[in-house]
Design a protein around this motif. Sequence first.
Motif, PDB file in Angstrom:
ATOM      1  N   THR A  12     -20.207  76.137  55.333  1.00 40.33           N
ATOM      2  CA  THR A  12     -21.228  76.245  54.398  1.00 40.33           C
ATOM      3  C   THR A  12     -22.304  75.048  54.453  1.00 40.33           C
ATOM      4  N   GLY A  13     -23.529  75.387  54.095  1.00 41.83           N
ATOM      5  CA  GLY A  13     -24.491  74.399  54.384  1.00 41.83           C
ATOM      6  C   GLY A  13     -24.627  73.737  55.717  1.00 41.83           C
ATOM      7  N   VAL A  19     -25.785  79.477  55.644  1.00 38.76           N
ATOM      8  CA  VAL A  19     -26.710  78.953  55.027  1.00 38.76           C
ATOM      9  C   VAL A  19     -27.726  79.674  54.338  1.00 38.76           C
ATOM     10  N   ARG A  20     -28.482  79.215  53.492  1.00 36.32           N
ATOM     11  CA  ARG A  20     -29.302  79.662  52.746  1.00 36.32           C
ATOM     12  C   ARG A  20     -30.680  80.331  53.372  1.00 36.32           C
ATOM     13  N   ASP A  24     -25.533  82.215  49.912  1.00 37.62           N
ATOM     14  CA  ASP A  24     -25.765  81.537  48.677  1.00 37.62           C
ATOM     15  C   ASP A  24     -24.513  81.567  48.035  1.00 37.62           C
ATOM     16  N   ALA A  58     -21.553  72.711  51.199  1.00 36.54           N
ATOM     17  CA  ALA A  58     -22.608  73.449  50.529  1.00 36.54           C
ATOM     18  C   ALA A  58     -22.858  72.400  49.046  1.00 36.54           C
TER      19      ALA A  58
END
Length: 290
Positions: A23-24, A48-49, A71, A99
């Motif tokens: 994540t992130g 990722v967003r 998210d 994240a």
Amino acid sequence: MNAAPTPTPASAPAPDARRWLITGANSGFGAAFTRAALAAGDVVVAAVRRPETMAALAAGHPDRLTVVRLDVTDPEQCRQAVDTAERTHGPIDVLVNNAGFGTVGAVEETGEDELRYAMEVMFFGAMRLTRLVLPSMRRRRSGTIVQLTSMGGLLAFAGVGTYCAAKGALEQASEALAAETAPLGIRVLIVEPGAFRTEFNGALQTARSISDYDATVGAVRDALDAGHGKQPGDPDKAAAALLAALDLPNPPLRLALGDDAFGAIRGKLAAVAADLDATEHLGTGAAITF
């Protein structure tokens, strides 16, 4: 003479490739971990967003990098990210809960909505994804969960109480998780970085300011601003350390990263030991029990 082995195409997974969900993954440590895993021949699902930020990297690794929108505060997107990873590449071998974001502000300066959002992203989001990958890992009796906390997961100082509260919660839950899953063949690695050259300092969530805290929190805020881009740690070297730790035959529960992290954590442990020594006569033996 034997023919030279045919080189593996850059986009093809290695025979023993691990499958990662990170994540992130488009910035900071997440981006460094993604690059390192790809360089090792592994397969990565980057959550990722803003998926468009990874278009170029994905184009260079069409068979080994899948980008999904995520998210971590959205339970349905979390479920979809795990489902997509497992449907596209197979069971997840390594989950990296990376994240997060930095916050600065005194406890009094921080609104409840700001505190709750930090916990939602850095604690509840990470635990949500952890719970989603565990059933498959339990069935296979294998897998690794990497929790990116911080040296702030073990200590705190003025101005970063919200951030450290979220990371500390993740740290404690992960320590319990490690004890629960070790007999099932599932490893937990808590990564505790110090100051690294990521976007952290430049994207801080800043609480409202109260002048009485200028000498304490204000000084921390100024130092974080001034240090942006000048942090000593190299994220790519942190990623190399992570991969090396994953390959250790007896991996640790915690991996601190950076001279500052080692110094600060050792200082915290020494301070706790000193407090115990200074108050043992008040809290043990006949002083406190029948």
